[in-house]
Enzyme design. Structure first.
Site, PDB file in Angstrom:
ATOM      1  CB  CYS A 117    -109.682 -94.328  12.066  1.00 14.19           C
ATOM      2  SG  CYS A 117    -109.527 -95.422  13.464  1.00 14.19           S
ATOM      3  CG  HIS A 257    -111.214 -90.557  13.537  1.00 17.11           C
ATOM      4  ND1 HIS A 257    -112.258 -91.423  13.744  1.00 17.11           N
ATOM      5  CD2 HIS A 257    -110.109 -91.161  14.058  1.00 17.11           C
ATOM      6  CE1 HIS A 257    -111.807 -92.500  14.376  1.00 17.11           C
ATOM      7  NE2 HIS A 257    -110.507 -92.362  14.573  1.00 17.11           N
ATOM      8  CG  ASN A 287    -111.603 -94.353  17.509  1.00 23.77           C
ATOM      9  OD1 ASN A 287    -112.217 -94.597  16.468  1.00 23.77           O
ATOM     10  ND2 ASN A 287    -110.294 -94.178  17.548  1.00 23.77           N
TER      11      ASN A 287
HETATM   12  N1  ACO Z   1    -106.846 -95.215  32.945  1.00 27.16           N
HETATM   13  C1  ACO Z   1    -105.981 -94.707  33.837  1.00 27.16           C
HETATM   14  N2  ACO Z   1    -104.677 -94.491  33.565  1.00 27.16           N
HETATM   15  C2  ACO Z   1    -104.254 -94.799  32.327  1.00 27.16           C
HETATM   16  C3  ACO Z   1    -105.104 -95.343  31.355  1.00 27.16           C
HETATM   17  C4  ACO Z   1    -106.444 -95.553  31.705  1.00 27.16           C
HETATM   18  N3  ACO Z   1    -107.354 -96.046  30.840  1.00 27.16           N
HETATM   19  N4  ACO Z   1    -104.404 -95.539  30.233  1.00 27.16           N
HETATM   20  C5  ACO Z   1    -103.150 -95.151  30.476  1.00 27.16           C
HETATM   21  N5  ACO Z   1    -103.064 -94.704  31.761  1.00 27.16           N
HETATM   22  C6  ACO Z   1    -101.899 -94.176  32.474  1.00 27.16           C
HETATM   23  C7  ACO Z   1    -100.608 -94.565  31.821  1.00 27.16           C
HETATM   24  O1  ACO Z   1    -100.200 -95.855  32.249  1.00 27.16           O
HETATM   25  C8  ACO Z   1     -99.685 -93.486  32.313  1.00 27.16           C
HETATM   26  O2  ACO Z   1     -99.281 -93.779  33.642  1.00 27.16           O
HETATM   27  P1  ACO Z   1     -97.777 -93.519  34.095  1.00 27.16           P
HETATM   28  O3  ACO Z   1     -97.581 -92.035  33.935  1.00 27.16           O
HETATM   29  O4  ACO Z   1     -97.784 -93.997  35.508  1.00 27.16           O
HETATM   30  O5  ACO Z   1     -96.947 -94.326  33.159  1.00 27.16           O
HETATM   31  C9  ACO Z   1    -100.578 -92.256  32.368  1.00 27.16           C
HETATM   32  O6  ACO Z   1    -101.929 -92.762  32.425  1.00 27.16           O
HETATM   33  C10 ACO Z   1    -100.450 -91.352  31.172  1.00 27.16           C
HETATM   34  O7  ACO Z   1    -100.515 -92.172  30.001  1.00 27.16           O
HETATM   35  P2  ACO Z   1    -100.345 -91.562  28.587  1.00 27.16           P
HETATM   36  O8  ACO Z   1    -100.247 -92.655  27.588  1.00 27.16           O
HETATM   37  O9  ACO Z   1     -99.247 -90.534  28.631  1.00 27.16           O
HETATM   38  O10 ACO Z   1    -101.717 -90.806  28.443  1.00 27.16           O
HETATM   39  P3  ACO Z   1    -102.147 -89.807  27.295  1.00 27.16           P
HETATM   40  O11 ACO Z   1    -102.467 -88.506  27.886  1.00 27.16           O
HETATM   41  O12 ACO Z   1    -101.187 -89.850  26.130  1.00 27.16           O
HETATM   42  O13 ACO Z   1    -103.520 -90.455  26.801  1.00 27.16           O
HETATM   43  C11 ACO Z   1    -104.396 -91.789  25.034  1.00 27.16           C
HETATM   44  C12 ACO Z   1    -103.512 -91.761  26.278  1.00 27.16           C
HETATM   45  C13 ACO Z   1    -105.808 -91.386  25.425  1.00 27.16           C
HETATM   46  C14 ACO Z   1    -104.397 -93.204  24.458  1.00 27.16           C
HETATM   47  C15 ACO Z   1    -103.853 -90.785  23.983  1.00 27.16           C
HETATM   48  O14 ACO Z   1    -102.466 -90.962  23.825  1.00 27.16           O
HETATM   49  C16 ACO Z   1    -104.521 -90.912  22.648  1.00 27.16           C
HETATM   50  O15 ACO Z   1    -105.690 -90.598  22.492  1.00 27.16           O
HETATM   51  N6  ACO Z   1    -103.777 -91.359  21.602  1.00 27.16           N
HETATM   52  C17 ACO Z   1    -104.335 -91.532  20.289  1.00 27.16           C
HETATM   53  C18 ACO Z   1    -105.049 -92.842  20.235  1.00 27.16           C
HETATM   54  C19 ACO Z   1    -105.956 -92.963  19.045  1.00 27.16           C
HETATM   55  O16 ACO Z   1    -106.578 -92.013  18.639  1.00 27.16           O
HETATM   56  N7  ACO Z   1    -106.043 -94.177  18.530  1.00 27.16           N
HETATM   57  C20 ACO Z   1    -106.944 -94.485  17.481  1.00 27.16           C
HETATM   58  C21 ACO Z   1    -106.269 -94.392  16.190  1.00 27.16           C
HETATM   59  S1  ACO Z   1    -107.386 -94.602  14.918  1.00 27.16           S
HETATM   60  C22 ACO Z   1    -107.310 -96.214  14.252  1.00 27.16           C
HETATM   61  O17 ACO Z   1    -106.904 -96.395  13.142  1.00 27.16           O
HETATM   62  C23 ACO Z   1    -107.799 -97.345  15.059  1.00 27.16           C
END
Ligand code: ACO
Length: 398
Positions: A117, A257, A287
């Site tokens: 990214c 980003h 994204n």
């Molecule tokens: N829908 C519903 N529930 C979900 C989903 C979903 N799509 N995804 C995860 N959950 C659940 C999880 O299982 C978890 O449940 P649990 O508490 O029963 O275990 C709960 O929601 C909370 O999950 P978290 O992972 O703690 O959620 P978080 O608030 O951290 O959000 C997210 C997750 C959106 C992925 C966040 O961590 C994030 O944005 N991380 C960065 C990702 C990113 O930017 N990646 C791109 C990098 S760039 C590149 O080079 C490609």
């Protein structure tokens, strides 16, 4: 060029987003998720999906040609094409080489840049170095991704986040002050396996077994990635701003980003700036990895958020873990962009395919029904970028 120019100005910009929309409600029918969860945790409402006839190269070529039209130059004046992507059309040749042919350039060197990214920011910084060293006069820098073909639509942790698209700029040499100023780039390899695509490379060549294991899909440790992003983005931007001899309060607009609204809010907080200084369009595209910054940049300029003399910062993070930022003094007439976009339509651009080769249907089974919806092809530009003003085709001033 005999004498190195001292400055690299953004003279052209353009973007392309496929017309097919994948909404959060569509995803609710595929995985155990909800619109409410996705919006509150990420800010994303919908993303775009490339049609079967589209590829990373074809989207890149449209965005690239739009940037060239905005710059008011001929495609053959481009000396170097840098294409940032983690979803190239093929392992070889480079996608940049395919784009070179598609845009009708005969002269340029062309190569891909792999920094996930952060790729567009890395490529922008590389272009700036080529220009200020005198090795190039005009460089086409593209970020293009077709991520929807590398996602597991049974994995709710990843499939809700990503979308397809392309954005591009032309950087041009000048002795006038302005353009790209301070650059900062970092790589923290301890995060190498926090976002990765296990199979298909030399460590694990593609096979029936790697496919059966689902190792050809993006994998991600969301929480670790989130922590890295919130820790790094503000400091990377700050270093770039300081290298330009400026303070965060001197910056008119940040183009971060577009991964997650909460990450962008953390950057604003880290720099002690209001959210009005952060450009956000992730609700429309999700994204798009290396494409997200140039799509956002082109959209910000075309929406009137950038004026001549403004100082802006492009900043990104991604797999690697990589991060990068460039502080830019804007010098081009923002009005040129809308006309540049309107001057190039997707059907004007063709990427040559090999003779006697039928590729498989590239659309993931999970998306096939959505892709069969009517109205997916030939959507006019005003539907590609909803709400934008003044998109009637018009002459681009020379
Ligand atoms: N829908 C519903 N529930 C979900 C989903 C979903 N799509 N995804 C995860 N959950 C659940 C999880 O299982 C978890 O449940 P649990 O508490 O029963 O275990 C709960 O929601 C909370 O999950 P978290 O992972 O703690 O959620 P978080 O608030 O951290 O959000 C997210 C997750 C959106 C992925 C966040 O961590 C994030 O944005 N991380 C960065 C990702 C990113 O930017 N990646 C791109 C990098 S760039 C590149 O080079 C490609």
């Amino acid at each position: 060029m005999s004498t190195p120019a001292r400055y690299a100005h953004v003279t052209g910009w353009g973007r392309y987003a496929p017309s097919q929309v994948l909404t959060n409600h569509d995803l609710e029918r595929m995985v155990d998720t909800s619109d409410e969860w996705i919006v509150s945790r990420t800010g994303i409402r919908e993303r775009r999906v490339a049609a079967a006839h589209e590829t990373t190269a074809s989207m890149a070529a449209v965005a690239g040609l739009r940037a060239i039209r905005t710059a008011g130059i001929d495609p053959d004046e481009i000396d170097l094409i840098l294409l940032a992507t983690l979803t190239p059309d093929y392992w070889m040749p480079s996608t940049a080489a395919l784009v070179k042919e598609a845009i009708g350039n005969t002269r340029a060197a062309a190569m891909d840049v792999a920094a996930a990214c952060s790729g567009f920011v890395y490529a922008f910084a590389t272009a700036q170095a080529y220009i200020t060293s005198g090795m190039a006069k005009h460089v086409l820098v593209i970020g293009a991704e077709l991520l929807t073909r590398f996602l597991d639509y049974t994995d709710r942790n990843t499939c809700i986040l990503f979308g397809d698209g392309a954005g591009a700029v032309v950087l041009s040499a000048s002795d006038e002050p302005g353009g790209g100023l301070g650059i900062e780039m970092t790589t923290e390899p301890q995060g190498a396996y926090m976002i990765w695509l296990p199979a298909g490379g030399a460590k694990s060549p593609p096979s029936a077994e790697t496919v059966a294991r689902g190792e050809h899909y993006v994998r991600m440790e969301g929480k670790e990635t989130y922590r890295f992003a919130t820790r790094t983005l503000a400091t990377t931007a700050l270093t770039s701003i300081q290298r330009a001899g400026l303070e965060p309060s001197d910056i008119d607009l940040f183009i971060p980003h577009q991964a997650n609204i909460r990450i962008i809010e953390a950057v604003a907080k880290g720099l002690d700036l209001p959210m009005e200084k952060m450009f956000v369009n992730l609700h429309k595209y999700g994204n798009t990895s290396a494409a997200s910054v140039p799509i956002a940049l082109a959209e910000a300029v075309n929406e009137g958020r950038v004026k001549v003399g403004d100082r802006i910062v492009i900043v990104a993070f991604g797999a690697g873990f990589t991060s990068g930022a460039v502080t830019i003094q804007w010098t081009a007439d923002p009005a040129r962009g809308v006309a540049g976009d309107a001057a190039v339509q997707p059907e004007d651009v063709a990427v040559r395919l090999p003779v006697d080769w039928d590729s498989v249907d590239p659309i993931p089974e999970a998306l096939a029904e959505i892709m069969r919806r009517p109205g997916t092809v030939d959507v006019p530009l005003d539907d590609v970028v909803p709400g934008e003003q003044g998109h009637a085709p018009q002459e681009v001033p020379a």
